[in-house]
Scaffold this active site. Structure first.
Site, PDB file in Angstrom:
ATOM      1  N   GLY A  48       0.770  -1.246   0.000  1.00  0.00           N
ATOM      2  CA  GLY A  48       0.000   0.000   0.000  1.00  0.00           C
ATOM      3  C   GLY A  48       0.797   1.290   0.000  1.00  0.00           C
ATOM      4  O   GLY A  48       0.326   2.307  -0.502  1.00  0.00           O
ATOM      5  N   GLU A 102       4.061   3.982   6.247  1.00  0.00           N
ATOM      6  CA  GLU A 102       2.892   3.108   6.105  1.00  0.00           C
ATOM      7  C   GLU A 102       1.773   3.901   5.432  1.00  0.00           C
ATOM      8  O   GLU A 102       1.627   5.105   5.650  1.00  0.00           O
ATOM      9  CB  GLU A 102       2.506   2.597   7.495  1.00  0.00           C
ATOM     10  CG  GLU A 102       1.265   1.747   7.608  1.00  0.00           C
ATOM     11  CD  GLU A 102       1.308   0.408   6.883  1.00  0.00           C
ATOM     12  OE1 GLU A 102       1.609   0.409   5.687  1.00  0.00           O
ATOM     13  OE2 GLU A 102       0.981  -0.613   7.515  1.00  0.00           O
ATOM     14  N   ASP A 106      -5.082   1.630  10.726  1.00  0.00           N
ATOM     15  CA  ASP A 106      -6.506   1.384  10.978  1.00  0.00           C
ATOM     16  C   ASP A 106      -6.624   0.934  12.442  1.00  0.00           C
ATOM     17  O   ASP A 106      -6.668   1.757  13.345  1.00  0.00           O
ATOM     18  CB  ASP A 106      -6.946   0.319   9.958  1.00  0.00           C
ATOM     19  CG  ASP A 106      -8.435   0.026   9.980  1.00  0.00           C
ATOM     20  OD1 ASP A 106      -9.205   0.951  10.211  1.00  0.00           O
ATOM     21  OD2 ASP A 106      -8.829  -1.126   9.741  1.00  0.00           O
TER      22      ASP A 106
HETATM   23  P1  5GP Z   1      -4.229  -2.198  10.776  1.00  0.00           P
HETATM   24  O1  5GP Z   1      -3.279  -3.335  11.021  1.00  0.00           O
HETATM   25  O2  5GP Z   1      -3.730  -0.870  11.278  1.00  0.00           O
HETATM   26  O3  5GP Z   1      -5.611  -2.505  11.228  1.00  0.00           O
HETATM   27  O4  5GP Z   1      -4.420  -2.079   9.214  1.00  0.00           O
HETATM   28  C1  5GP Z   1      -3.409  -1.818   8.415  1.00  0.00           C
HETATM   29  C2  5GP Z   1      -3.640  -2.290   6.993  1.00  0.00           C
HETATM   30  O5  5GP Z   1      -5.016  -2.550   6.666  1.00  0.00           O
HETATM   31  C3  5GP Z   1      -3.228  -1.197   6.062  1.00  0.00           C
HETATM   32  O6  5GP Z   1      -1.846  -1.226   5.812  1.00  0.00           O
HETATM   33  C4  5GP Z   1      -4.058  -1.489   4.842  1.00  0.00           C
HETATM   34  O7  5GP Z   1      -3.400  -2.448   4.061  1.00  0.00           O
HETATM   35  C5  5GP Z   1      -5.335  -2.072   5.374  1.00  0.00           C
HETATM   36  N1  5GP Z   1      -6.400  -1.044   5.477  1.00  0.00           N
HETATM   37  C6  5GP Z   1      -6.895  -0.498   6.604  1.00  0.00           C
HETATM   38  N2  5GP Z   1      -7.850   0.406   6.332  1.00  0.00           N
HETATM   39  C7  5GP Z   1      -7.957   0.446   4.979  1.00  0.00           C
HETATM   40  C8  5GP Z   1      -8.785   1.225   4.075  1.00  0.00           C
HETATM   41  O8  5GP Z   1      -9.633   2.057   4.449  1.00  0.00           O
HETATM   42  N3  5GP Z   1      -8.593   0.988   2.749  1.00  0.00           N
HETATM   43  C9  5GP Z   1      -7.697   0.087   2.268  1.00  0.00           C
HETATM   44  N4  5GP Z   1      -7.607  -0.046   0.948  1.00  0.00           N
HETATM   45  N5  5GP Z   1      -6.894  -0.646   3.098  1.00  0.00           N
HETATM   46  C10 5GP Z   1      -7.031  -0.465   4.427  1.00  0.00           C
HETATM   47 MG    MG Z   2      -0.484  -1.429   4.297  1.00  0.00          MG
END
Ligand code: 5GP
Ligand code: MG
Length: 180
Positions: A48, A102, A106
């Site tokens: 990403g 990053e 999320d």
């Molecule tokens: P976390 O581990 O912080 O929950 O999520 C991180 C990963 O989830 C990000 O690097 C991304 O790949 C994916 N992600 C989280 N939210 C979104 C979003 O709104 N859109 C997209 N396309 N990917 C997301």
């Molecule tokens: Mg990512």
């Protein structure tokens, strides 16, 4: 900017290209100031963050290095849940100033599980720079040092971020239509 439909979902324009580029330039200027006289190593997390990392790095005027890693998470056999492994982290982090790039934070789970693999290697400093942060989605609090946009807890697409593999090539950021 007009709506984009991918598979079963429709996305509406959210952050225009000019604003994204402006925020990234501001962030680069701040990093150039904060790291004056240092030689930081940027670690960008694939897939990403590739566009964010490329645009940010073009505005870095320091003597800096960049490397790219990919994180793979899978269900562990133990009850500890997902395990995050780094693929391609071959740089020596000892005594280096590290800036992790990053695309979006999320829940914070990915970085929460991955950051210990970096701190284990005795870097001089470790900071986190993100393009997008969803504060309302936080489950694992992460100290974010640099952030371009704090956004509501809605699914976003474009500028490197995908929906099921597609949409990464959009220059702007879109959000899922009708989501609140
Ligand atoms: P976390 O581990 O912080 O929950 O999520 C991180 C990963 O989830 C990000 O690097 C991304 O790949 C994916 N992600 C989280 N939210 C979104 C979003 O709104 N859109 C997209 N396309 N990917 C997301
Ligand atoms: Mg990512």
């Amino acid at each position: 900017m007009s709506e984009v439909t991918l598979f079963d979902k429709t996305f509406e324009p959210y952050l225009p290209e000019s604003l994204i580029q402006e925020k990234i330039k501001e962030l680069a200027l701040q990093i150039n100031k904060d790291y004056a006289g240092k030689k930081p190593l940027f670690i960008a997390i694939l897939n990403g963050s590739f566009m964010f990392a490329a645009d940010l790095f073009k505005s870095i005027s320091l003597e800096a290095e960049i490397c790219f890693i990919k994180l793979a998470s899978y269900k562990g056999s133990k009850s500890t849940g997902n395990v995050v492994t780094s693929i391609g982290l071959d740089a020596d982090l000892n005594q280096r100033h590290i800036i992790v790039l990053e695309d979006i934070i999320d829940t914070g789970k990915t970085l929460h599980e991955f950051l210990p693999q970096l701190t284990n290697q005795n870097p001089s400093s470790l900071k986190i720079a993100v393009l997008l942060h969803k504060p309302d989605a936080t489950v694992y609090p992460i100290k974010i040092d640099y952030c371009c946009f704090s956004i509501p807890n809605r699914f976003v697409l474009g500028y490197g971020l995908d929906y099921d593999g597609y949409g990464r090539n959009l220059k702007e950021i879109y959000q899922l239509k009708g989501s609140e």
